[in-house]
Design a protein around this motif. Structure first.
Motif, PDB file in Angstrom:
ATOM      1  N   ALA A 187       0.835  -1.200   0.000  1.00  0.00           N
ATOM      2  CA  ALA A 187       0.000   0.000   0.000  1.00  0.00           C
ATOM      3  C   ALA A 187       0.873   1.254   0.000  1.00  0.00           C
ATOM      4  CB  ALA A 187      -0.915   0.001   1.224  1.00  0.00           C
ATOM      5  N   PRO A 188       0.371   2.350  -0.567  1.00  0.00           N
ATOM      6  CA  PRO A 188       1.141   3.602  -0.535  1.00  0.00           C
ATOM      7  C   PRO A 188       1.482   4.006   0.894  1.00  0.00           C
ATOM      8  CG  PRO A 188      -0.711   3.779  -2.045  1.00  0.00           C
ATOM      9  CD  PRO A 188      -0.890   2.473  -1.311  1.00  0.00           C
ATOM     10  N   ALA A 189       2.691   4.516   1.077  1.00  0.00           N
ATOM     11  CA  ALA A 189       3.131   4.969   2.396  1.00  0.00           C
ATOM     12  C   ALA A 189       2.502   6.322   2.719  1.00  0.00           C
ATOM     13  CB  ALA A 189       4.652   5.070   2.426  1.00  0.00           C
ATOM     14  N   TRP A 190       2.569   6.715   3.979  1.00  0.00           N
ATOM     15  CA  TRP A 190       2.083   8.028   4.402  1.00  0.00           C
ATOM     16  C   TRP A 190       2.958   9.095   3.747  1.00  0.00           C
ATOM     17  CZ3 TRP A 190      -2.088   9.865   6.698  1.00  0.00           C
ATOM     18  CH2 TRP A 190      -2.070  11.148   7.262  1.00  0.00           C
ATOM     19  N   ASP A 191       2.336   9.972   2.939  1.00  0.00           N
ATOM     20  CA  ASP A 191       3.098  10.971   2.190  1.00  0.00           C
ATOM     21  C   ASP A 191       2.693  12.399   2.544  1.00  0.00           C
ATOM     22  OD1 ASP A 191       0.593  11.025   1.083  1.00  0.00           O
ATOM     23  OD2 ASP A 191       1.248  10.678  -0.994  1.00  0.00           O
ATOM     24  N   ARG A 192       2.000  12.542   3.672  1.00  0.00           N
ATOM     25  CA  ARG A 192       1.603  13.861   4.139  1.00  0.00           C
ATOM     26  C   ARG A 192       2.481  14.284   5.315  1.00  0.00           C
ATOM     27  NH1 ARG A 192      -4.464  11.962   4.429  1.00  0.00           N
ATOM     28  NH2 ARG A 192      -3.502  10.015   3.703  1.00  0.00           N
ATOM     29  N   PRO A 193       2.364  15.517   5.801  1.00  0.00           N
ATOM     30  CA  PRO A 193       3.183  15.936   6.945  1.00  0.00           C
ATOM     31  C   PRO A 193       2.971  15.004   8.132  1.00  0.00           C
ATOM     32  CG  PRO A 193       2.165  17.842   5.935  1.00  0.00           C
ATOM     33  CD  PRO A 193       1.552  16.639   5.271  1.00  0.00           C
ATOM     34  N   PRO A 194       3.988  14.766   8.924  1.00  0.00           N
ATOM     35  CA  PRO A 194       3.840  13.878  10.086  1.00  0.00           C
ATOM     36  C   PRO A 194       2.836  14.438  11.084  1.00  0.00           C
ATOM     37  CG  PRO A 194       5.905  15.090  10.198  1.00  0.00           C
ATOM     38  CD  PRO A 194       5.335  15.351   8.840  1.00  0.00           C
ATOM     39  N   VAL A 195       2.106  13.526  11.709  1.00  0.00           N
ATOM     40  CA  VAL A 195       1.155  13.916  12.749  1.00  0.00           C
ATOM     41  C   VAL A 195       1.495  13.148  14.026  1.00  0.00           C
ATOM     42  CG1 VAL A 195      -0.684  14.461  11.108  1.00  0.00           C
ATOM     43  CG2 VAL A 195      -0.511  12.135  12.040  1.00  0.00           C
ATOM     44  N   TRP A 196       0.951  13.630  15.127  1.00  0.00           N
ATOM     45  CA  TRP A 196       1.197  12.974  16.406  1.00  0.00           C
ATOM     46  C   TRP A 196       0.487  11.617  16.460  1.00  0.00           C
ATOM     47  CZ3 TRP A 196       4.171  14.698  20.520  1.00  0.00           C
ATOM     48  CH2 TRP A 196       4.643  16.003  20.432  1.00  0.00           C
ATOM     49  N   PRO A 228      -0.043   8.054  11.108  1.00  0.00           N
ATOM     50  CA  PRO A 228      -1.042   7.770  12.144  1.00  0.00           C
ATOM     51  C   PRO A 228      -1.591   6.347  12.106  1.00  0.00           C
ATOM     52  CG  PRO A 228      -2.044   9.004  10.355  1.00  0.00           C
ATOM     53  CD  PRO A 228      -0.565   8.945  10.058  1.00  0.00           C
ATOM     54  N   ALA A 229      -1.208   5.551  11.103  1.00  0.00           N
ATOM     55  CA  ALA A 229      -1.765   4.198  10.979  1.00  0.00           C
ATOM     56  C   ALA A 229      -1.495   3.340  12.209  1.00  0.00           C
ATOM     57  CB  ALA A 229      -1.191   3.512   9.736  1.00  0.00           C
ATOM     58  N   VAL A 230      -0.386   3.594  12.899  1.00  0.00           N
ATOM     59  CA  VAL A 230      -0.037   2.770  14.053  1.00  0.00           C
ATOM     60  C   VAL A 230      -1.120   2.820  15.125  1.00  0.00           C
ATOM     61  CG1 VAL A 230       1.300   4.602  15.197  1.00  0.00           C
ATOM     62  CG2 VAL A 230       1.819   2.207  15.671  1.00  0.00           C
ATOM     63  N   ASP A 231      -1.853   3.942  15.230  1.00  0.00           N
ATOM     64  CA  ASP A 231      -2.874   4.066  16.268  1.00  0.00           C
ATOM     65  C   ASP A 231      -4.213   3.450  15.884  1.00  0.00           C
ATOM     66  OD1 ASP A 231      -1.255   5.271  18.119  1.00  0.00           O
ATOM     67  OD2 ASP A 231      -1.914   7.320  17.686  1.00  0.00           O
ATOM     68  N   LEU A 232      -4.334   2.941  14.671  1.00  0.00           N
ATOM     69  CA  LEU A 232      -5.580   2.303  14.259  1.00  0.00           C
ATOM     70  C   LEU A 232      -5.724   0.902  14.840  1.00  0.00           C
ATOM     71  CD1 LEU A 232      -5.769   3.388  10.501  1.00  0.00           C
ATOM     72  CD2 LEU A 232      -6.727   4.529  12.517  1.00  0.00           C
ATOM     73  N   ARG A 262      -4.369  -2.026   9.783  1.00  0.00           N
ATOM     74  CA  ARG A 262      -4.713  -3.435   9.985  1.00  0.00           C
ATOM     75  C   ARG A 262      -3.448  -4.271  10.163  1.00  0.00           C
ATOM     76  NH1 ARG A 262      -6.816  -4.552   5.276  1.00  0.00           N
ATOM     77  NH2 ARG A 262      -8.947  -3.886   5.707  1.00  0.00           N
ATOM     78  N   ALA A 263      -2.415  -3.939   9.401  1.00  0.00           N
ATOM     79  CA  ALA A 263      -1.157  -4.677   9.509  1.00  0.00           C
ATOM     80  C   ALA A 263      -0.469  -4.424  10.844  1.00  0.00           C
ATOM     81  CB  ALA A 263      -0.233  -4.308   8.356  1.00  0.00           C
ATOM     82  N   TRP A 264      -0.563  -3.179  11.363  1.00  0.00           N
ATOM     83  CA  TRP A 264      -0.009  -2.918  12.695  1.00  0.00           C
ATOM     84  C   TRP A 264      -0.723  -3.757  13.746  1.00  0.00           C
ATOM     85  CZ3 TRP A 264       4.468  -1.142  13.902  1.00  0.00           C
ATOM     86  CH2 TRP A 264       5.102  -0.187  13.113  1.00  0.00           C
ATOM     87  N   ALA A 265      -2.049  -3.891  13.609  1.00  0.00           N
ATOM     88  CA  ALA A 265      -2.797  -4.744  14.541  1.00  0.00           C
ATOM     89  C   ALA A 265      -2.365  -6.197  14.404  1.00  0.00           C
ATOM     90  CB  ALA A 265      -4.300  -4.607  14.279  1.00  0.00           C
ATOM     91  N   LEU A 266      -2.089  -6.628  13.176  1.00  0.00           N
ATOM     92  CA  LEU A 266      -1.657  -8.005  12.948  1.00  0.00           C
ATOM     93  C   LEU A 266      -0.289  -8.271  13.572  1.00  0.00           C
ATOM     94  CD1 LEU A 266      -1.900 -10.780  11.638  1.00  0.00           C
ATOM     95  CD2 LEU A 266      -0.918  -9.793   9.551  1.00  0.00           C
TER      96      LEU A 266
END
Length: 303
Positions: A187-196, A228-232, A262-266
């Motif tokens: 999947a495409p990586a996060w390409d926007r400014p970093p968020v908390w 932010p995907a890690v917090d999902l 989903r992958a972080w949860a996995l």
């Protein structure tokens, strides 16, 4: 070349001596160890209003300082209660790392069964993450030099995740797990400014009131800025399918970020299952559900 520091034996007697030496105003308060505590910290309740957290090993070093620095700055901007750091202990008496005293927060560890209204909780969790992600950049919050903030990419977990999938083949469908993982890496990586991000946003770090409502978010040792995907992860560790849909809609998560989440949860579920399921029935049940929810959600979306 770094030198590995042996993990010390952290018992109640040592914690009492550290408190007496560094914070004598609290030396006479009752001290009770919490079991099992956390995977990163040995935790004691100090009196009725305080808690003491000491890293179990060098992998958790730095978390006390990070929380002591950042939480007072971001807490007023968040819609849910977070820990209040009160004192930062220093290495002493054979204990080699900084440690922390914080305000005690009442609440029960979140669980699927404990939620009074899963869909309301989903919206509250989304509201917390929205506020967290919307915080000003670290340089704007910090009054001067600040600790580095940054998360590891999902790809850094590739070897460990594939090894865990192979080890658990037969317990779970290895082919399906690999498909989930490969899909997220593609999947495409996060390409926007970093968020908390919180960095460890799952059931163990969420507390509920006695009537099943979200009361606080704890353990900000993984706090950082980036994808932010890690917090999902919480979507698969705590939420029902309907609540998960509400959570995603409230956050406005795009497909690629949802795949990575989903992958972080996995990967987190697989690692915890391998490490603790044999000795903890509670962890076995929680992580089995987590991995199963990931597979079910992936199947529902791919057909």
């Amino acid at each position: 070349m770094s030198i590995e520091v042996p993990a010390p034996v952290v018992d109640t007697a040592l914690v009492r001596r550290l408190i007496a030496a560094q914070f004598p105003r609290w030396a006479r308060l009752p001290l009770t160890r919490l079991k099992p505590g956390g995977s990163d910290h040995v935790i004691h309740r100090l009196g009725s209003e305080l808690s003491v957290r000491l890293p179990r090993g060098d992998w958790a070093v730095g978390q006390a300082e990070a929380e002591h620095f950042w939480l007072p700055r971001i807490a007023p901007l968040l819609p849910v209660a977070v820990p209040e750091p009160l004192a930062l202990g220093t290495p002493a008496l054979g204990y080699p790392w900084p440690w922390a005293v914080t305000r005690w927060i009442e609440g029960e560890t979140a669980s699927v069964e404990g939620l009074a209204d899963p869909r309301r909780t989903a919206r509250e969790l989304a509201g917390f993450l929205t506020a967290l992600q919307g915080l000003p950049h670290a340089d704007e919050l910090a009054p001067g030099p600040h600790p580095g903030l940054g998360g590891s990419p999902l790809s850094a977990r590739d070897h460990a995740t594939r090894r865990a999938i192979a080890a658990l083949d037969g317990v779970f469908d290895a082919r399906a797990l690999t498909e989930v993982w490969d899909s997220a890496l593609a999947a495409p990586a996060w390409d926007r400014p970093p968020v908390w991000f919180h960095g460890d946003f799952h059931t163990g770090n969420l507390l509920l009131t006695a009537d099943g409502r979200l009361s606080s978010v704890i353990d900000f040792g993984g706090l950082g800025m980036g994808d932010p995907a890690v917090d999902l992860t919480v979507a698969w560790t705590l939420l029902t399918p309907a609540a998960r849909r509400d959570f995603r809609a409230a956050l406005g998560v795009d497909d690629a970020t949802w795949e990575r989440g989903r992958a972080w949860a996995l990967t987190g579920g697989l690692g915890a299952y391998l490490s603790y399921a044999a000795t903890s029935p509670a962890v076995a049940a929680q992580t089995h559900r987590q991995i199963t929810e990931v597979l079910t959600d992936h199947t529902d979306r791919t057909g």
